[in-house]
Design an enzyme around this catalytic site. Structure first.
Site, mmCIF file in Angstrom:
data_model
loop_
_atom_site.group_PDB
_atom_site.id
_atom_site.type_symbol
_atom_site.label_atom_id
_atom_site.label_comp_id
_atom_site.label_asym_id
_atom_site.label_seq_id
_atom_site.Cartn_x
_atom_site.Cartn_y
_atom_site.Cartn_z
ATOM 1 C CG ASP A 151 3.315 -1.103 42.247
ATOM 2 O OD1 ASP A 151 3.728 -1.300 42.945
ATOM 3 O OD2 ASP A 151 4.240 -1.538 41.638
ATOM 4 C CG ASN A 194 9.463 -8.037 32.280
ATOM 5 O OD1 ASN A 194 9.733 -6.806 33.469
ATOM 6 N ND2 ASN A 194 8.725 -7.931 32.429
ATOM 7 C CG HIS A 234 8.485 -4.772 35.691
ATOM 8 N ND1 HIS A 234 7.783 -6.142 36.179
ATOM 9 C CD2 HIS A 234 8.543 -4.749 36.888
ATOM 10 C CE1 HIS A 234 7.339 -6.684 36.616
ATOM 11 N NE2 HIS A 234 8.184 -5.922 37.581
ATOM 12 C CD GLU A 273 4.560 -6.092 33.468
ATOM 13 O OE1 GLU A 273 6.336 -6.141 33.345
ATOM 14 O OE2 GLU A 273 4.457 -6.623 34.097
#
EC number: 3.5.99.6
Length: 241
Positions: free
Chosen positions: A67, A136, A138, A143
């Site tokens: 990314d 979280n 990801h 996400e």
């Protein structure tokens, strides 16, 4: 999924580096998928040391990063391009023409994403993909969502991710709100996956991603469907298993 629980961050980093080094030695013209952030930094340091000792050679290796922030020039000190140069590429002999990182400044984002997927296909796919995991759940910048994107795409970052990543910027307002990221399908297309995690703040995510359920609200859980995954974590990240 094979799970290695190591004593601490240093041991985790060494373990991951040895697996990557073995991959490079056995397939010197292979394709590596690379991650950024604080988690793999120690592994990259170990790989640089192994290179300097003459144990591994990156001259034929091709790399694809997961990314990059959208709207952040690669020359920015917080870009993932800068991170990769400072932590790995400036210290090894991988040819820069074999290094691929999404272009966060692309004017035509859809075209950039399609081109990135094509480059991965033309390289023969990713042989070994390195992953971290967000608190979280990801992976990359995929996400939590009821519907996950399969291919490289533009993603809106959650407030949690922006807060977590603010430590890499002078102010939280400086953190980009969007990023280009490989999709879940792209990640699962790798022949082998290593996921690394350390610290108590990752323990809940590790528990949720290994419970046997494929949950799009915990994107990392999707790698349970992959036939060749190695999870390398420290004792703190493993504390809820």
């Amino acid at each position: 999924m094979i799970i290695h629980v190591e004593e601490n961050y240093e041991a985790m980093s060494k373990k991951a580096a040895l697996i990557v080094a073995s991959q490079v030695v056995s397939n010197p013209a292979g394709v590596l998928g690379l991650a950024t952030g604080s988690t793999p930094a120690g592994m990259y340091k170990e790989l640089v040391d192994l290179f300097k000792e003459g144990i591994i050679d990156f001259s034929q290796i091709t790399t694809f990063n997961l990314d990059e922030y959208y709207g952040l020039p690669k020359t920015n000190e917080s870009s993932y391009y800068t991170y990769m140069m400072e932590n790995l590429f400036n210290h090894i002999n991988v040819p820069l023409e074999r290094v691929h990182i999404p272009n966060g400044m692309a004017e035509d984002v859809e075209k950039e994403c399609l081109a990135y997927e094509e480059k991965i296909r033309n390289a023969g796919g990713i042989d070994l993909q390195i992953l971290g995991i967000g608190a979280n759940g990801h992976i990359g910048f995929n996400e939590p969502d009821h519907k996950l994107s399969m291919k490289t795409h533009l993603v809106e970052l959650t407030e949690k991710t922006i807060q977590d990543n603010s430590r890499f910027f002078q102010k939280e307002e400086d953190v980009p709100t969007k990023a280009l990221s490989m999709g879940i399908g792209t990640i699962l297309g790798a022949k082998k996956i290593i996921l690394m995690a350390n610290g108590k703040n990752k323990a809940e995510a590790i528990k949720e991603m290994t419970n046997g359920y494929l949950n799009p609200m915990v994107p990392a859980s999707m790698i349970q469907a992959h036939p060749d995954v190695i999870l390398i974590i420290d004792k703190e990240a493993a504390s809820l298993l």
